[in-house]
Design an enzyme around this catalytic site. Structure first.
Site, mmCIF file in Angstrom:
data_model
loop_
_atom_site.group_PDB
_atom_site.id
_atom_site.type_symbol
_atom_site.label_atom_id
_atom_site.label_comp_id
_atom_site.label_asym_id
_atom_site.label_seq_id
_atom_site.Cartn_x
_atom_site.Cartn_y
_atom_site.Cartn_z
ATOM 1 N N SER A 188 55.432 31.683 52.818
ATOM 2 C CA SER A 188 54.891 30.361 52.523
ATOM 3 C C SER A 188 54.943 29.439 53.742
ATOM 4 C CB SER A 188 55.639 29.768 51.323
ATOM 5 O OG SER A 188 54.976 28.653 50.804
ATOM 6 N N LYS A 224 52.629 35.172 51.460
ATOM 7 C CA LYS A 224 52.386 34.183 50.406
ATOM 8 C C LYS A 224 51.469 33.104 50.973
ATOM 9 C CE LYS A 224 54.561 30.906 47.257
ATOM 10 N NZ LYS A 224 53.890 29.694 47.793
ATOM 11 N N ASP A 258 48.499 31.526 66.369
ATOM 12 C CA ASP A 258 47.063 31.309 66.540
ATOM 13 C C ASP A 258 46.756 30.489 67.788
ATOM 14 O OD1 ASP A 258 46.779 32.654 64.152
ATOM 15 O OD2 ASP A 258 45.321 31.245 63.339
#
Length: 541
Positions: free
Chosen positions: A295, A320, A306
């Site tokens: 999460s 998740k 990224d």
């Protein structure tokens, strides 16, 4: 997780309960006759409550119906929280409550202290791990659940609560008077410097105070001479969406995407961007993750990966990729409902199917800690590109830039540990009790203690007695590495705290070792990616 505070009338819940298609009248449209379905539902409940052959609690019937609706969603993250469950969640996410600062569990006839939080009233009063509540405010605590004890121990800061505690090796209950205070649940329990110049910050949960805790820990480590940093998100189950964003924000340039959410309702569609200037723009950073990182912790790792801002090391995360909203209901209850999916800045969804999430805990070889080293499966997963052009994998959790598993046990040792797992509750309880008694009997124990063969032999006798000899001698011999590891870990934790526990288990932690190796060879974030063999394209800085 996003907090929405909406008061839902009871009738709304009933409508939700009765829109499953069970109650139909010939020629009548479900969608146009919600009232009819509500009425039919009430009639069924009334008949069952009044006329079923055995007595039935009407309130329990409504509870079962609500549970049935949510179970029908096949979403483990959507649930109905009663008042006590909501209070526990609120404390974990908001981080403060009035109490005594003792982590407790129900064990046999007595509620037992497993961790006195440093600097809190319970610790200052002298209560230790292993102590059992004999009386609270003059009332016998025998047979209480942990929730019953929590209810009586929490209260207004400044008020007192008198307790009597049973302690191993002490014949009579020990009286304590504890003054309640505001307790802050720390999500960064400690921080330390490794190898002379590498800061280490473990983040256990993403709560309201986590960004400030992380920043304070990093600032202290930098002031103490740290030149690079490890942010440990292993075992972090997540928490608040906006707090996860704020943590990533510490390392990112302003105005770039951190995470995007997409849901069915318009208010669930949003792009969250970094809002402030990076606090640590040039600090080499490694983020540690494992199969229990989920999460909000995956949001942090995904955003930093990224944007080529950190080297991610460890094993593939839980996967998740969903967002839950909280809706306040009548009676102080709360509905936790999945309302959106989230995506990393490159557009990756990391959501795993439920069966794949749990497979990480069912397959693979056992490590020395008893965790599983699952073999990563990256076949067929979609490819994405980082901001700098590196190839990243989508779907199925965050895949580290550097895949590193912990050391695994031999086949015989794994068989022994699985046999111990069959008696896991008894093993854990016996381990805790044995360590509590040993620590109490050896007050001069030094932090550099050694787990001796005699200690292992004494513990295995206690374990065989507790399991009524269900664990045989061969299993205990073949499981000695695992037993020794846990005795060392638990003794360091109970006697000296979490920092000492980490110091002991770090010696067999390959993921930390690989992070230190990478950081020792890199002087900048981009150089760190080069060292790990996952570099930026040559025409980029």
């Amino acid at each position: 997780m996003r907090f929405g505070r909406f008061l839902a009338p009871a009738a709304v819940l009933l409508v939700a309960v009765t829109t499953g298609g069970w109650f139909l009248q010939q020629g009548v449209s479900q969608e146009r006759n919600v009232y009819l379905q509500v009425r039919l539902f009430e009639e069924v409940v009334s008949h069952v409550a009044d006329r079923f052959v055995e007595p039935v609690d009407r309130e329990a019937l409504y509870g079962s119906a609500i549970s049935g609706v949510l179970e029908g969603l096949e979403d483990p993250n959507s649930s109905f929280l009663d008042v006590s469950e909501w209070e526990s969640l609120r404390i974990r996410t908001e981080g403060e409550y009035g109490g005594v600062g003792l982590e407790i569990v129900g064990r046999g006839d007595w509620v037992t202290v497993v961790n006195p939080l440093p600097g809190t009233p319970g610790t200052r009063a002298g209560i230790r791990a292993g102590d059992r509540f004999y009386e609270v405010a003059g009332e016998s605590a025998e047979g209480w659940t942990a929730d019953e004890a929590v209810e009586r121990l929490r209260g207004q800061p400044g008020t007192e609560v008198d307790v009597k505690m049973l302690r191993p090796g002490v014949p009579e209950p020990i009286p304590f008077s504890i003054t309640r205070a505001v307790i802050q649940y720390l999500t960064v329990p400690f921080h330390t410097i490794l190898d002379g110049d590498v800061g280490y910050v473990p983040l256990r949960l993403v709560s309201e105070s986590s960004p400030e805790e992380v920043q304070s820990a990093i600032d202290d480590l930098l002031a103490s001479g740290a030149e690079s940093m490890i942010l440990d998100l292993r075992g972090n189950p997540g928490g608040l969406l906006d707090r996860g964003i704020a943590i990533a924000d510490l390392f990112l340039d302003p105005g770039i995407t951190v995470v995007e959410t997409r849901g069915r309702a318009a208010d669930q569609n949003a792009v969250f961007r970094s809002r402030s200037q990076s606090v640590y723009p040039d600090l080499p950073l490694v983020v540690l993750v494992d199969e229990r990182s989920a999460s909000a912790s995956e949001i942090i790792a995904g955003a930093l990966q990224d944007h080529d801002r950190a080297l991610v090391v460890g094993t593939i995360t839980f996967g998740k990729g969903s967002v839950q909203s909280l809706y306040q209901l009548t009676g102080g209850n709360v509905l936790k409902l999945t309302t959106a999916r989230w995506y990393t800045p490159s557009g990756r969804s990391i959501q795993k199917a439920r069966k794949d999430q749990m497979a990480a805990f069912d397959d693979g070889a056992l490590t020395i800690s008893g965790a599983l080293a699952a073999v990563p499966d990256t076949a067929g997963r979609p490819r994405f590109q980082s901001s700098g052009g590196r190839t990243l994998l989508g779907g199925g959790g965050i895949t580290p830039d550097l895949l590193v598993t912990l050391d695994t046990l031999s086949v015989a040792e794994q068989g022994a540990v699985r046999a111990i797992y069959a008696n896991a509750p008894t093993f854990n309880a016996t381990l805790f009790d044995w360590v509590a008694e040993y620590s109490n009997d050896h007050p001069d124990l030094a932090p550099d203690f050694e787990v001796t063969d005699a200690m292992i032999a004494d513990f295995t006798v206690a374990l065989r007695e507790a399991t009524e000899e269900e664990i045989d001698g061969r299993t205990l011999r073949e499981g000695e590495v695992y037993i020794r590891y846990n005795l060392e870990r638990e003794l360091a934790l109970q006697t000296f705290g979490e920092a000492a526990e980490f110091d002991r288990i770090q010696r067999v932690d390959r993921q930390v070792a690989e992070a230190l190796s990478a950081l020792s060879a890199a002087s900048s974030p981009s150089a760190l990616l080069q060292v790990a063999g996952n570099p930026l394209p040559p025409d980029l800085p």
